[in-house]
Write a protein that holds these residues in place. Sequence first.
Motif, mmCIF file in Angstrom:
data_model
loop_
_atom_site.group_PDB
_atom_site.id
_atom_site.type_symbol
_atom_site.label_atom_id
_atom_site.label_comp_id
_atom_site.label_asym_id
_atom_site.label_seq_id
_atom_site.Cartn_x
_atom_site.Cartn_y
_atom_site.Cartn_z
ATOM 1 N N ALA B 119 -4.230 -6.931 7.619
ATOM 2 C CA ALA B 119 -5.380 -7.185 8.490
ATOM 3 C C ALA B 119 -5.215 -6.431 9.810
ATOM 4 N N VAL B 120 -3.981 -6.041 10.123
ATOM 5 C CA VAL B 120 -3.725 -5.366 11.405
ATOM 6 C C VAL B 120 -2.908 -4.074 11.306
ATOM 7 N N ASP B 121 -2.138 -3.885 10.233
ATOM 8 C CA ASP B 121 -1.216 -2.739 10.144
ATOM 9 C C ASP B 121 -1.854 -1.639 9.307
ATOM 10 N N GLU B 122 -2.115 -0.509 9.964
ATOM 11 C CA GLU B 122 -2.862 0.551 9.311
ATOM 12 C C GLU B 122 -2.079 1.199 8.162
ATOM 13 N N THR B 123 -0.775 1.380 8.349
ATOM 14 C CA THR B 123 0.019 2.080 7.335
ATOM 15 C C THR B 123 0.079 1.301 6.027
ATOM 16 N N GLN B 124 0.422 0.025 6.123
ATOM 17 C CA GLN B 124 0.474 -0.767 4.891
ATOM 18 C C GLN B 124 -0.939 -0.977 4.329
ATOM 19 N N ALA B 125 -1.925 -1.116 5.214
ATOM 20 C CA ALA B 125 -3.306 -1.282 4.747
ATOM 21 C C ALA B 125 -3.728 -0.080 3.900
ATOM 22 N N ARG B 126 -3.407 1.097 4.391
ATOM 23 C CA ARG B 126 -3.790 2.319 3.679
ATOM 24 C C ARG B 126 -3.083 2.400 2.318
ATOM 25 N N ALA B 127 -1.838 1.955 2.292
ATOM 26 C CA ALA B 127 -1.105 1.966 1.017
ATOM 27 C C ALA B 127 -1.789 1.061 -0.004
ATOM 28 N N VAL B 128 -2.255 -0.084 0.443
ATOM 29 C CA VAL B 128 -2.924 -1.016 -0.475
ATOM 30 C C VAL B 128 -4.251 -0.428 -0.947
ATOM 31 N N VAL B 129 -4.994 0.162 -0.036
ATOM 32 C CA VAL B 129 -6.273 0.776 -0.405
ATOM 33 C C VAL B 129 -6.048 1.937 -1.375
ATOM 34 N N ASP B 130 -5.062 2.755 -1.090
ATOM 35 C CA ASP B 130 -4.736 3.869 -1.997
ATOM 36 C C ASP B 130 -4.403 3.352 -3.397
ATOM 37 N N ALA B 131 -3.673 2.250 -3.431
ATOM 38 C CA ALA B 131 -3.280 1.687 -4.731
ATOM 39 C C ALA B 131 -4.510 1.231 -5.513
ATOM 40 N N ILE B 132 -5.400 0.526 -4.844
ATOM 41 C CA ILE B 132 -6.602 0.029 -5.530
ATOM 42 C C ILE B 132 -7.424 1.209 -6.040
ATOM 43 N N ALA B 133 -7.611 2.199 -5.177
ATOM 44 C CA ALA B 133 -8.408 3.363 -5.576
ATOM 45 C C ALA B 133 -7.742 4.102 -6.736
ATOM 46 N N ALA B 134 -6.399 4.121 -6.752
ATOM 47 C CA ALA B 134 -5.689 4.827 -7.823
ATOM 48 C C ALA B 134 -5.855 4.123 -9.163
ATOM 49 N N VAL B 135 -5.991 2.793 -9.116
ATOM 50 C CA VAL B 135 -6.152 2.057 -10.382
ATOM 51 C C VAL B 135 -7.608 2.123 -10.847
ATOM 52 N N ASP B 136 -8.534 1.753 -9.955
ATOM 53 C CA ASP B 136 -9.948 1.692 -10.358
ATOM 54 C C ASP B 136 -10.775 1.464 -9.105
ATOM 55 N N SER B 137 -11.509 2.480 -8.700
ATOM 56 C CA SER B 137 -12.222 2.355 -7.428
ATOM 57 C C SER B 137 -13.453 1.460 -7.532
ATOM 58 N N SER B 138 -13.698 0.900 -8.715
ATOM 59 C CA SER B 138 -14.785 -0.082 -8.787
ATOM 60 C C SER B 138 -14.278 -1.498 -8.517
ATOM 61 N N LEU B 139 -12.982 -1.651 -8.338
ATOM 62 C CA LEU B 139 -12.428 -2.968 -8.001
ATOM 63 C C LEU B 139 -12.856 -3.353 -6.586
ATOM 64 N N GLY B 140 -13.245 -4.606 -6.386
ATOM 65 C CA GLY B 140 -13.544 -5.097 -5.047
ATOM 66 C C GLY B 140 -12.274 -5.419 -4.285
ATOM 67 N N LEU B 141 -12.391 -5.543 -2.972
ATOM 68 C CA LEU B 141 -11.278 -6.016 -2.139
ATOM 69 C C LEU B 141 -11.774 -7.231 -1.373
ATOM 70 N N LEU B 142 -11.054 -8.331 -1.484
ATOM 71 C CA LEU B 142 -11.422 -9.556 -0.765
ATOM 72 C C LEU B 142 -10.464 -9.725 0.404
ATOM 73 N N THR B 143 -11.022 -9.811 1.619
ATOM 74 C CA THR B 143 -10.175 -9.818 2.807
ATOM 75 C C THR B 143 -10.853 -10.605 3.930
ATOM 76 N N LEU B 144 -10.194 -10.599 5.084
ATOM 77 C CA LEU B 144 -10.745 -11.229 6.290
ATOM 78 C C LEU B 144 -11.893 -10.379 6.849
ATOM 79 N N PRO B 145 -12.919 -11.003 7.413
ATOM 80 C CA PRO B 145 -13.918 -10.218 8.137
ATOM 81 C C PRO B 145 -13.239 -9.479 9.298
#
Lengths: 259, 259, 259, 259
Positions: B119-145
């Motif tokens: 929710a606050v750390d850009e480096t780890q956030a980007r790693a998680v986003v990259d991972a989701i996109a690498a698996v299937d970019s149609s997957l949703g992400l549920l997070t804090l507003p």
Amino acid sequence: NSIDLNSDMGESFGRWTLGDDKALLDVVTSANIACGFHAGDPAGILRTASQAAANHVCIGAHVAYRDLSGFGRRFLDEQPEDLKADIIYQIAALAGIAASVGTSVSYVKPHGALYNRIAVDETQARAVVDAIAAVDSSLGLLTLPGSVVGRIAVDAGLHVFSEAFADRAYMPDGRLVPRSQPGAVIHDVDEVADRIATLVLTGTIEAVDGTMIRIDADSICVHGDSPSAVDMARAVRSRLESDGITVASFTSSGQPCVS
Amino acid sequence: NSIDLNSDMGESFGRWTLGDDKALLDVVTSANIACGFHAGDPAGILRTASQAAANHVCIGAHVAYRDLSGFGRRFLDEQPEDLKADIIYQIAALAGIAASVGTSVSYVKPHGALYNRIAVDETQARAVVDAIAAVDSSLGLLTLPGSVVGRIAVDAGLHVFSEAFADRAYMPDGRLVPRSQPGAVIHDVDEVADRIATLVLTGTIEAVDGTMIRIDADSICVHGDSPSAVDMARAVRSRLESDGITVASFTSSGQPCVS
Amino acid sequence: NSIDLNSDMGESFGRWTLGDDKALLDVVTSANIACGFHAGDPAGILRTASQAAANHVCIGAHVAYRDLSGFGRRFLDEQPEDLKADIIYQIAALAGIAASVGTSVSYVKPHGALYNRIAVDETQARAVVDAIAAVDSSLGLLTLPGSVVGRIAVDAGLHVFSEAFADRAYMPDGRLVPRSQPGAVIHDVDEVADRIATLVLTGTIEAVDGTMIRIDADSICVHGDSPSAVDMARAVRSRLESDGITVASFTSSGQPCVS
Amino acid sequence: NSIDLNSDMGESFGRWTLGDDKALLDVVTSANIACGFHAGDPAGILRTASQAAANHVCIGAHVAYRDLSGFGRRFLDEQPEDLKADIIYQIAALAGIAASVGTSVSYVKPHGALYNRIAVDETQARAVVDAIAAVDSSLGLLTLPGSVVGRIAVDAGLHVFSEAFADRAYMPDGRLVPRSQPGAVIHDVDEVADRIATLVLTGTIEAVDGTMIRIDADSICVHGDSPSAVDMARAVRSRLESDGITVASFTSSGQPCVS
């Protein structure tokens, strides 16, 4: 006049490295990649899968008992429903990593104690076959000729492939000479290559008593866990190619595995 | 006039049971299922995924740091390339298990310390986003507003969904009142249901100082780790339905998740 | 005119070997043995402890965060009461193994991310000190000069020892030049030996800007995780001895550690 | 006219709680505390050991195969030298934690699949006995009457104690009626207490066919993994005491275990 060469990979874990996957991927046509239960962390698995993709090497899920400290080499008396789920989980995890680097899993090769157990134990064998079928019944199974798991997999409609061990001596009944006995392992490159060439051309291999025995082999297992093992694998492949034998994956009808 | 209810599940491990997944799956429309890194063994994950499929509940991958003994609640200073691979592995493993029981993963919800960190750390956030996109970019992400990971995921073209916590008090700036403070958790069923109804109808929730604040929420997180939590979730759903609010998954445009 | 040489050992795990403990135990006088949380399985720990006993090398408990896949090199945000218990458990396990082969643990050296964290973090530092005192307040603590954990340990009445890194360049303020910078690591045997000799004789070491800085060092940390590292350690010891410097354990007043 | 009551404890792990150790420690005189291999994290083990110390309950090391996901209930085909080291490690870790809270380990009770295996398997039994002797040959061993490990332990000079299961039906040959059969578990408090009283007074227990069989029992194993199990244990102890039977530890000659 074609044979597949397979080898275990992706068996590093965190700080601990094992095997030279990069070198091996220039030699083999099928890579049995660890799935995290006996070895392999996700980042290392991803690197190896990525190199396999770059080299058009086919990927197999090297599934195992959950036993990092024993490297999957110790029999674990697991219930079949637990084992089935463990195998699904491992194949799926590797498949997702493979897909993320543009390749796929084309077969399953059980590892270590699981490999040996399901060659004879019907209950665990059935659990492994059920797991493969539940993930994707087009996945191949790589196993010992004559194994219980092979028979059950055939009955379940899976594609079953057999492997031989070119650097190991065979007994006349087709079993391997135990490593504890002298002469169990063959270290001469030319002898190993000759054995494979004969196997490819005639479907037979010479046993320790000099008789020729039939071995049904779609693939030859080569080892890569030492620098000398990689050298051996490289030399064997080179000899096979100069003898006019094609080295090609068993899972892709002679085509390289591609994305 | 529709809202999603999500809850954590599949968090048992071997002999240790946690939560009443069966009961919760009658209440929620989205199931955040553990993937084996903070909780969840394959056989248990498979059972929960199978029940979710039977109940047409959507499945999210509840990915986490590799920390069974800390239940994923402790920050782990992991390198982004390792984290990315860990997340791919977890999503893929769950997706394969889901597929084996005829359903699929439709979104990812990071768990515990990882949820808070990205929710606050850009480096780890980007790693998680990259991972989701690498698996299937149609997957949703549920997070804090308003989270960093949400912003990065939107930029990467992922579908991002936000959640609110109906049983938690909010501060006027939109953050949660820490659990250590009195009044942080709301225990009255009607009050919780009223807050959700207001949120659905007006997009606002009452903060502790009485002001109404805007909260962007596609889903409400409900807890199920105690019998009373399950009772609460059940009562809240019942109240919402009798108020004419539809409880439906955020990932499926109001349709039940089906095979 | 005496100095201790310490090195990390027992860091193999199951099938994965790391370091050449046998060779290193001919060189060092203090062995930091892994306790199973970042590395080390019981059978391997036992073998290393047994060799240390045979060589009269003192044993330190190389305690760490519980993180096999990260080798204890990643900060883990652990609660102090959990960390304290984790440290007690690790020291005790190693002490029992050491006793079973006729030797004992004489000091504690935290490993990796924990080592770095408690050099600055008071809460975790206090947890580690509490753990050591709870097991045996006669155990030494080996740490960085000027660390927070060192100060807290002294206040708690523990024996605190400091170490220097002879093959690493120092900044004028006494901190190490980061490995990412050129010249951070010194590869010349004679230069390393000269630096140690100067340190022993004068209590100073030359910083990168040529100034001599004071370093309080009871021990020199040498690395053994590659064949060249072991060669370096061996050569350094040989040079020190021919210079008339005694290489002896810091924990035993110049005596070899004996059963 | 005295008997010991023992029960398994310390089997929580991180977020997962199992059993009500606090309640059980008011009932039993011997606590088999998990050592981290099948269950138990250091902080939880420390809490249970501390409560045992406060209640003057004797502590046994509940050693197991390294199998958290299987809770130590699955046979693992471990080499004896690995098993021996695993057992030393576990006893030592628990002993150090016990010492840190002012108490000690007085006996060893193998857990689950290991318990059953070494009742019949000489190789693994010998490894466990060797481990106990290597740590402290004054430690007791708690096992089944007539077990292989008991015989080997006696030969090795260890103190061996036997246990009976008061809530389990026995076959005329002294083995337990398998749980899968009707009547295998006795749920009536008075019947269980009567069986124990008879056992204490006469050394015999009634088998399912009505015959009285000799059972050599220094301790009765009671279960505490459910609230009803704790109630049962409490009621049985109360009945025994009102019948004039002393409930006291087998390891301390009738004295409470003290610091």
